[in-house]
Design an enzyme around this catalytic site. Structure first.
Site, PDB file in Angstrom:
ATOM      1  N   ILE A 236       1.158   8.708   1.540  1.00  0.00           N
ATOM      2  CA  ILE A 236       0.180   8.573   2.632  1.00  0.00           C
ATOM      3  C   ILE A 236      -0.501   9.915   2.848  1.00  0.00           C
ATOM      4  CG2 ILE A 236      -0.131   8.126   5.104  1.00  0.00           C
ATOM      5  CD1 ILE A 236       2.016   5.983   4.923  1.00  0.00           C
TER       6      ILE A 236
ATOM      7  N   ASN B 229      -8.164  34.484 -38.462  1.00  0.00           N
ATOM      8  CA  ASN B 229      -9.250  34.271 -37.482  1.00  0.00           C
ATOM      9  C   ASN B 229     -10.324  35.332 -37.684  1.00  0.00           C
ATOM     10  OD1 ASN B 229      -6.767  33.487 -35.024  1.00  0.00           O
ATOM     11  ND2 ASN B 229      -8.101  32.012 -36.008  1.00  0.00           N
TER      12      ASN B 229
ATOM     13  N   ARG C  29      -3.846  29.225 -26.986  1.00  0.00           N
ATOM     14  CA  ARG C  29      -3.673  29.387 -28.423  1.00  0.00           C
ATOM     15  C   ARG C  29      -2.888  30.683 -28.659  1.00  0.00           C
ATOM     16  NH1 ARG C  29      -9.662  29.215 -30.729  1.00  0.00           N
ATOM     17  NH2 ARG C  29      -8.598  29.531 -32.720  1.00  0.00           N
ATOM     18  N   HIS C  30      -2.353  30.846 -29.841  1.00  0.00           N
ATOM     19  CA  HIS C  30      -1.727  32.110 -30.263  1.00  0.00           C
ATOM     20  C   HIS C  30      -2.772  33.230 -30.187  1.00  0.00           C
ATOM     21  CE1 HIS C  30      -4.199  31.553 -33.785  1.00  0.00           C
ATOM     22  NE2 HIS C  30      -3.825  30.272 -33.738  1.00  0.00           N
TER      23      HIS C  30
ATOM     24  N   LYS D  28     -15.792  13.654 -36.617  1.00  0.00           N
ATOM     25  CA  LYS D  28     -14.737  14.674 -36.603  1.00  0.00           C
ATOM     26  C   LYS D  28     -13.403  14.110 -36.088  1.00  0.00           C
ATOM     27  CE  LYS D  28     -14.160  19.517 -35.452  1.00  0.00           C
ATOM     28  NZ  LYS D  28     -14.312  20.485 -34.394  1.00  0.00           N
TER      29      LYS D  28
ATOM     30  N   ARG E 201       2.218  32.617 -36.202  1.00  0.00           N
ATOM     31  CA  ARG E 201       1.297  33.205 -35.214  1.00  0.00           C
ATOM     32  C   ARG E 201       1.628  32.756 -33.796  1.00  0.00           C
ATOM     33  NH1 ARG E 201      -1.341  29.514 -38.626  1.00  0.00           N
ATOM     34  NH2 ARG E 201      -2.940  28.094 -37.809  1.00  0.00           N
TER      35      ARG E 201
ATOM     36  N   HIS F 203      -2.348  25.846 -31.079  1.00  0.00           N
ATOM     37  CA  HIS F 203      -3.477  26.167 -31.971  1.00  0.00           C
ATOM     38  C   HIS F 203      -4.707  25.396 -31.498  1.00  0.00           C
ATOM     39  CE1 HIS F 203      -0.481  27.808 -34.856  1.00  0.00           C
ATOM     40  NE2 HIS F 203       0.294  26.940 -34.213  1.00  0.00           N
TER      41      HIS F 203
ATOM     42  N   VAL G 238      -4.784  21.386 -31.793  1.00  0.00           N
ATOM     43  CA  VAL G 238      -3.723  20.767 -30.981  1.00  0.00           C
ATOM     44  C   VAL G 238      -3.979  21.025 -29.495  1.00  0.00           C
ATOM     45  CG1 VAL G 238      -1.246  20.780 -30.495  1.00  0.00           C
ATOM     46  CG2 VAL G 238      -2.056  20.847 -32.845  1.00  0.00           C
TER      47      VAL G 238
ATOM     48  N   GLU H 163      -0.715  23.599 -36.164  1.00  0.00           N
ATOM     49  CA  GLU H 163      -2.156  23.344 -36.287  1.00  0.00           C
ATOM     50  C   GLU H 163      -2.456  22.191 -37.245  1.00  0.00           C
ATOM     51  OE1 GLU H 163      -4.634  22.951 -35.009  1.00  0.00           O
ATOM     52  OE2 GLU H 163      -6.051  24.605 -35.098  1.00  0.00           O
TER      53      GLU H 163
ATOM     54  N   PRO I  14       0.841  -1.209   0.000  1.00  0.00           N
ATOM     55  CA  PRO I  14       0.000   0.000   0.000  1.00  0.00           C
ATOM     56  C   PRO I  14       0.878   1.263   0.000  1.00  0.00           C
ATOM     57  CG  PRO I  14      -0.801  -1.589   1.613  1.00  0.00           C
ATOM     58  CD  PRO I  14       0.506  -2.133   1.112  1.00  0.00           C
ATOM     59  N   ALA I  15       0.332   2.346  -0.556  1.00  0.00           N
ATOM     60  CA  ALA I  15       1.006   3.669  -0.619  1.00  0.00           C
ATOM     61  C   ALA I  15       2.247   3.667  -1.499  1.00  0.00           C
ATOM     62  CB  ALA I  15       1.343   4.193   0.777  1.00  0.00           C
ATOM     63  N   ARG I  16       2.229   2.836  -2.542  1.00  0.00           N
ATOM     64  CA  ARG I  16       3.362   2.838  -3.479  1.00  0.00           C
ATOM     65  C   ARG I  16       2.970   3.481  -4.806  1.00  0.00           C
ATOM     66  NH1 ARG I  16       4.765   1.168   1.446  1.00  0.00           N
ATOM     67  NH2 ARG I  16       6.933   0.480   1.479  1.00  0.00           N
TER      68      ARG I  16
ATOM     69  N   PHE J 234      -2.082   5.762  -8.737  1.00  0.00           N
ATOM     70  CA  PHE J 234      -1.562   6.887  -9.533  1.00  0.00           C
ATOM     71  C   PHE J 234      -1.057   6.365 -10.880  1.00  0.00           C
ATOM     72  CE2 PHE J 234       2.498   8.990 -10.684  1.00  0.00           C
ATOM     73  CZ  PHE J 234       2.040  10.266 -10.972  1.00  0.00           C
TER      74      PHE J 234
HETATM   75  O1  F6P Z   1      -9.830  28.512 -37.003  1.00  0.00           O
HETATM   76  C1  F6P Z   1      -8.697  28.293 -36.325  1.00  0.00           C
HETATM   77  C2  F6P Z   1      -8.231  26.875 -36.482  1.00  0.00           C
HETATM   78  O2  F6P Z   1      -7.059  26.780 -35.714  1.00  0.00           O
HETATM   79  C3  F6P Z   1      -7.969  26.385 -37.915  1.00  0.00           C
HETATM   80  O3  F6P Z   1      -6.722  26.740 -38.431  1.00  0.00           O
HETATM   81  C4  F6P Z   1      -8.167  24.907 -37.792  1.00  0.00           C
HETATM   82  O4  F6P Z   1      -8.381  24.272 -39.027  1.00  0.00           O
HETATM   83  C5  F6P Z   1      -9.358  24.868 -36.870  1.00  0.00           C
HETATM   84  O5  F6P Z   1      -9.212  25.952 -35.976  1.00  0.00           O
HETATM   85  C6  F6P Z   1      -9.502  23.599 -36.090  1.00  0.00           C
HETATM   86  O6  F6P Z   1     -10.779  23.533 -35.534  1.00  0.00           O
HETATM   87  P1  F6P Z   1     -11.867  22.492 -36.105  1.00  0.00           P
HETATM   88  O7  F6P Z   1     -11.218  21.157 -36.016  1.00  0.00           O
HETATM   89  O8  F6P Z   1     -13.023  22.675 -35.191  1.00  0.00           O
HETATM   90  O9  F6P Z   1     -12.194  22.841 -37.535  1.00  0.00           O
END
Ligand code: F6P
Length: 426
Positions: free
Chosen positions: A138, A229, A222-223, A324, A275, A361, A364, A295, A19-21, A25
């Protein structure tokens, strides 16, 4: 289900240790990592079965090997967890983590025979810790466990120590007769391997060597807003807008206030896109530039707005909306590709002992957030990650604490579509 390797066999990871190792986790971390990579993984914690079926707050006598009635009861709940793990494999589970003390070689042989009889590979992870780590474990997890609810902490610690002693009496360390094993000494300070082969066991080793229990935060953002955008366009490599630059200055102040002023230093990681680099430059440091943080590649859709994609490529748009996670843009990437691409970043984040500010981004950031917060894979592409928000995530024993900081101009224009629904809560 898409796996990285079609030949990935089913694998039972059997945790071993007093125990407690840090067994739970380790189990949690491995479960989250393998699920994120796409291997359906579940943890079977015998302690939870004991509490559910026999009640919490059993004192140390219950764990005495001379207490025959209790031993029968403990074996019963341990076998219930094992039966459930077998049922998990039958239902398509690929990795089962059997989280119990498993301190005798007889017990381990029994588990191995049961698994191998069904064609399931077995790998033991034995966790051995020095006194300092045990003491910290512990304090961090045991005294607040339901086993000691409402009990004076000093008395709880004494009882827990006595419980450890009972297990120690019968403890037999893992050795070559157990087959494949990873021996972790002080959560990764030293590691010993025996009979490790194959894709999943090798992933597991590289993951475990990076684990530690030290406290530090991961700041994910994000940037700043870009001209793309603002125009609702995806991809590209556009410059920061005025509002995006304002965010970057806000992030610099945030760094000074929340990190530097506390005497800490955070490494700043950026992607290789301008960016992200421009944002880091204003913050005042770039410690690592990762292509892996760039991204998602939108392939033939790069530079388009979502309505343009919908008009020009209606089938593509529908296919992405339907799945998606797995949908890969023609000549581009999918979210599952991003998970593979960012795996080295995740291992490196695990290894870090000081805070890290990751400037990346949207897609990611979702993938990294998904790993850290244990978001189910199919929900990862829908996590809401607005511009100009810093997610402060602090790993704890069994998950991460989250604080969101709004930095700089609020509600900047972004390319949005209604598949942006936030599924974190559902
Ligand atoms: O709009 C910004 C952005 O970073 C795009 O460059 C990218 O394709 C998109 O968002 C990713 O979001 P989703 O997967 O919802 O399209």
């Amino acid at each position: 289900m898409t796996t990285l390797h079609a030949d990935a066999p089913t694998l039972a990871i059997v945790i071993v240790g007093l125990p407690a190792r840090g067994k739970t986790f380790i189990s949690h971390k491995v479960m989250r990592y393998f699920n994120w990579l796409g291997y359906p993984t579940r943890q079977f914690n015998v302690g939870a079965y004991r509490r559910q079926h026999l009640g919490a707050r059993l004192d140390h006598d219950f764990f005495d090997i001379r207490n025959e009635t209790a031993t029968v009861a403990r074996n019963r709940v341990a076998n219930m967890a094992l039966d459930d793990m077998m049922a998990w494999f039958d239902s398509g589970g690929e990795v089962g983590i059997y989280d119990a003390t498993n301190t005798t070689s007889a017990r381990r042989r029994l588990i191995r025979e049961r698994c191998e009889g069904r064609g399931i590979g077995v790998l033991f992870i034995e966790s051995i810790c020095g006194e300092e780590t045990v003491e910290a474990n512990i304090r961090a997890t045991k005294l607040n466990s339901p086993d000691y609810e409402g009990i004076d902490p000093a008395q709880a610690a004494r009882d827990f120590r006595a419980r450890i002693e009972h297990y120690a009496e019968a403890y037999e360390h893992v050795d070559e007769s157990d087959g494949s094993y990873i021996k972790l000494i002080d959560v990764g300070r030293k590691i010993e391997l025996n009979g490790i082969a194959g894709f999943l066991p090798s992933r597991l080793v590289s993951f475990l060597v990076n684990l530690h229990t030290g406290e530090r935060s991961i700041l994910l953002t994000r940037h700043g807003q870009t001209l793309f955008n603002q125009a609702g366009r995806i991809g590209g490599d556009a410059e920061l807008s005025d509002s995006g630059r304002e965010f970057a200055y806000g992030l610099r102040d945030f760094y000074q206030r929340e990190i530097a002023a506390k005497g800490l230093t955070a490494s700043v990681w950026a992607s290789t896109m301008q960016r992200s680099l421009a944002t880091a430059e204003i913050v005042g440091r770039t410690d690592a530039m990762w292509w892996a943080l760039s991204e998602i590649d939108a392939g033939i859709c790069d530079g388009l707005t979502y309505p343009e994609i919908q008009n020009q490529h209606p089938d593509l748009f529908a296919a992405r909306a339907a799945d998606k996670l797995n949908y890969r843009y023609p000549q581009g990437e999918s979210y599952t590709d991003l998970i593979q691409r960012t795996e080295p970043v995740v291992l490196e984040l695990e290894r870090q002992r000081a805070p890290v500010l990751v400037i990346t981004h949207r897609a990611v950031a979702r993938v990294l957030y998904g790993y850290l917060m244990g978001v189910p894979r199919e929900k990862i592409p829908h996590v809401d990650v607005p511009l100009h928000v810093v997610f402060e995530l602090t790993p704890r024993a069994y998950g991460c604490d989250e604080i969101q900081h709004r930095v700089g101009p609020a509600n900047p224009g972004d390319s949005k579509i209604d598949w942006e629904r936030d599924t974190r809560e559902s």
